[in-house]
Design an enzyme around this catalytic site. Sequence first.
Site, PDB file in Angstrom:
ATOM      1  N   GLU A 268       0.790  -1.371  -0.008  1.00 25.85           N
ATOM      2  CA  GLU A 268      -0.108  -0.286  -0.131  1.00 25.85           C
ATOM      3  C   GLU A 268       0.841   1.322  -0.119  1.00 25.85           C
ATOM      4  O   GLU A 268       0.510   2.176  -0.574  1.00 25.85           O
ATOM      5  CB  GLU A 268      -0.929   0.134   1.098  1.00 25.85           C
ATOM      6  CG  GLU A 268      -1.924  -1.022   1.180  1.00 25.85           C
ATOM      7  CD  GLU A 268      -3.025  -0.878  -0.122  1.00 25.85           C
ATOM      8  OE1 GLU A 268      -3.028   0.168  -0.627  1.00 25.85           O
ATOM      9  OE2 GLU A 268      -3.580  -1.833  -0.421  1.00 25.85           O
TER      10      GLU A 268
ATOM     11  N   TYR B 124      -5.734   6.949   4.362  1.00 29.49           N
ATOM     12  CA  TYR B 124      -5.944   5.858   3.611  1.00 29.49           C
ATOM     13  C   TYR B 124      -5.400   4.583   3.882  1.00 29.49           C
ATOM     14  O   TYR B 124      -5.908   3.443   3.952  1.00 29.49           O
ATOM     15  CB  TYR B 124      -5.369   6.228   2.178  1.00 29.49           C
ATOM     16  CG  TYR B 124      -5.068   5.299   1.211  1.00 29.49           C
ATOM     17  CD1 TYR B 124      -6.164   4.668   0.374  1.00 29.49           C
ATOM     18  CD2 TYR B 124      -3.929   3.957   1.131  1.00 29.49           C
ATOM     19  CE1 TYR B 124      -6.151   3.525  -0.611  1.00 29.49           C
ATOM     20  CE2 TYR B 124      -3.891   3.270   0.310  1.00 29.49           C
ATOM     21  CZ  TYR B 124      -4.887   2.706  -0.496  1.00 29.49           C
ATOM     22  OH  TYR B 124      -4.856   1.554  -1.298  1.00 29.49           O
TER      23      TYR B 124
ATOM     24  N   ASP C 187      -9.160   6.344  -2.270  1.00 30.83           N
ATOM     25  CA  ASP C 187      -7.917   6.683  -2.985  1.00 30.83           C
ATOM     26  C   ASP C 187      -8.431   7.472  -4.415  1.00 30.83           C
ATOM     27  O   ASP C 187      -9.822   7.810  -4.563  1.00 30.83           O
ATOM     28  CB  ASP C 187      -7.097   5.757  -3.303  1.00 30.83           C
ATOM     29  CG  ASP C 187      -7.527   4.562  -4.426  1.00 30.83           C
ATOM     30  OD1 ASP C 187      -8.781   4.979  -4.818  1.00 30.83           O
ATOM     31  OD2 ASP C 187      -6.935   3.822  -5.007  1.00 30.83           O
TER      32      ASP C 187
END
Length: 353
Positions: free
Chosen positions: A45, A128, A146
């Site tokens: 990520e 996020y 996102d």
Amino acid sequence: MDRRPHRGEVLGEAFVSRLAGWYAAARRDLPWRRTRDPYRIWLSETMLQQTRVDVVVPYYERFLARFPDVGALAAADEADVLREWAGLGYYARARNLHRAAAAVVRDHSGELPREAGALAELPGVGRYTVGALRSIAFGQRAAVVDGNVKRVFARLRARNLSDTEVWRLAESMVPDAAPGDWNQALMELGATVCTPRKPSCLLCPVTSFCAALAQGEPERFPAPAKRAAVRAVRALAGVVTRRGRVLLVRRPSRGLLGGLWELPNVEGGDGSALLREVFERTGVRASRGPSLGRLRHQFTHRDLALEVVRLEDAGGRLARGARAAARFCSAADLERLPLSRLAKKALALHRPM
Ligand code: SF4
């Protein structure tokens, strides 16, 4: 995918099951989707922020081969971490990951914490990443937003949504079961079908829910964000060699390309400014030699025109001091030190690497 409807939800059960069914069949087989290891998911990520999947895959695999777990990453030198990251850009991500790994070892016995608050305290872990880790690694009901999610929602609604609205909508839709799959389904739709340009609406599983498609011009949404102006920057870099080794300097830890090594250089200055910089920074005296070539390099907000010149070594001992992150590097050093893509391009003008 099981889920209970939530109050205030507009895109309902049918939308969720359609998209979830599509994702189960169409999802790309990516290395980080074959694991539940929180460290690996965290790494993927982090790398995927601002970087395309196809670029990330080889970096992800190399990084894991070198630092297979949080402990290995925490114990590494920052220079080694940056070297594995070199070429991926946005180096603050690597420095933060390294610092966060140390915090995980120090404060959480080497296990990534599961609570949102504790995750958010780790360097570089924003809203996020907290949502991605909670949902994908720990199976908790948490949303992620996102650029893909923002675009998909803007088109489904045929209007620009504020960040608050997008987060609220995303949070309202996360199912109790397999929340990580659901979040990835939304992002996958944006990444592979509902793309910024020329979305593949013919292949889209949720066309019947899409207001932008109904209006006939999905690409109108979201309205393009105002881009920060790109600044043109001119710089001069110098190659000084001594006994076959080339002089490199280390950039300050913070800021653009922080912690990486490069040729000594000055922005906007001429040859004498470069010679002064080399001396003040390293203690090495030099005189100006011929030009080795010019190159362009694009940063997010800077368009750099760099000229590389040879500098003739005129002696002087390499300084040892606060600013003296400088050394004459052998070919082996150049392999070992973290160099940005720009530094490699500049060095290639001196000698192909
Ligand atoms: Fe995106 Fe087209 Fe699907 Fe609408 S129909 S969500 S614009 S791909």
